[in-house]
Design an enzyme around this catalytic site. Sequence first.
Site, PDB file in Angstrom:
ATOM      1  N   HIS A  45       4.097   6.058  24.154  1.00  0.00           N
ATOM      2  CA  HIS A  45       5.383   5.610  23.618  1.00  0.00           C
ATOM      3  C   HIS A  45       5.366   4.137  23.220  1.00  0.00           C
ATOM      4  O   HIS A  45       6.215   3.707  22.441  1.00  0.00           O
ATOM      5  CB  HIS A  45       6.490   5.869  24.637  1.00  0.00           C
ATOM      6  N   GLU A 147       5.470  17.840  32.170  1.00  0.00           N
ATOM      7  CA  GLU A 147       6.692  17.271  31.597  1.00  0.00           C
ATOM      8  C   GLU A 147       7.373  18.243  30.633  1.00  0.00           C
ATOM      9  O   GLU A 147       8.147  17.833  29.772  1.00  0.00           O
ATOM     10  CB  GLU A 147       6.371  15.948  30.891  1.00  0.00           C
ATOM     11  N   ASP A 173      11.278  14.043  29.940  1.00  0.00           N
ATOM     12  CA  ASP A 173      10.830  15.038  28.970  1.00  0.00           C
ATOM     13  C   ASP A 173      11.037  16.448  29.498  1.00  0.00           C
ATOM     14  O   ASP A 173      11.363  17.378  28.746  1.00  0.00           O
ATOM     15  CB  ASP A 173       9.353  14.822  28.616  1.00  0.00           C
TER      16      ASP A 173
END
Length: 258
Positions: A45, A147, A173
């Site tokens: 990210h 996730e 997530d």
Amino acid sequence: MSHDFRKRLRERQTLLGTIVSSTDPASAEVLAECGFDWLFIDAEHGPYETTDLLPVLRAVDHRIPCIVRVPASEEIPIKKTLDIGATGIIAPQTNTVEQVESVVRYCRYSPNGNRGVGLSRASTYGLGLTEYVGSANDEVAVIVQAEHIEAVENIEQIVKVEGVDAIFIGPYDLSASMGKMGEVTAPDVVDAIEHVTKVCDAAKMPLGIFGVSAESVKPYIERGYSLIVSGVDVLMMAHAAKGMLSTLRSSNDRKGTE
């Protein structure tokens, strides 16, 4: 490598870390001096390319282990990340046994996998190639993320994959994959996390999790999670700056009323 991170991880020692999302090497360099057991470098990210990641690892300079969450659970990003000297990787969105098995192969040299051999920073640019290749299979940490609800459904098989050192739960997530975006305390999300926890406990598989604050991860430490990530570099800076500014404004407001 000079760290015993993988050994400590597999022994389920409590390892406290924080996320480095900024590509400014100074952020990681400062955090490396704060007493954390490891740093979670977020190349999934965070705005990282390999050329951004290398200066961060150099700035930390082996002070503490750097575990990199790669941008994708694929061969090239995993290979490049390990070759530039990461202590291990966190593989995102590993939802099936086949995906997890592939990640392990990408991280291990033959005969345990098919990681390519190259002259790189990890092997002191070839000067320590024999030593590095001889120790990497024992020292590189392979962590996969649970996730997604699909990973939860497959967790009984995933924990049996040889070479996986820990399961790292991504609660945000996971909640999104269940139609509960950000609702990490929703009952069905909590139940999914509890299912992963019980399966990993039974298999003696180390567990990790992220929380934005120390308070948010304390219950998981008490539950037996050992790979702990609390806070994000830029968020901690923002909170500290806002707190300081609030204090200064309060002092100024009091002065104005005197």
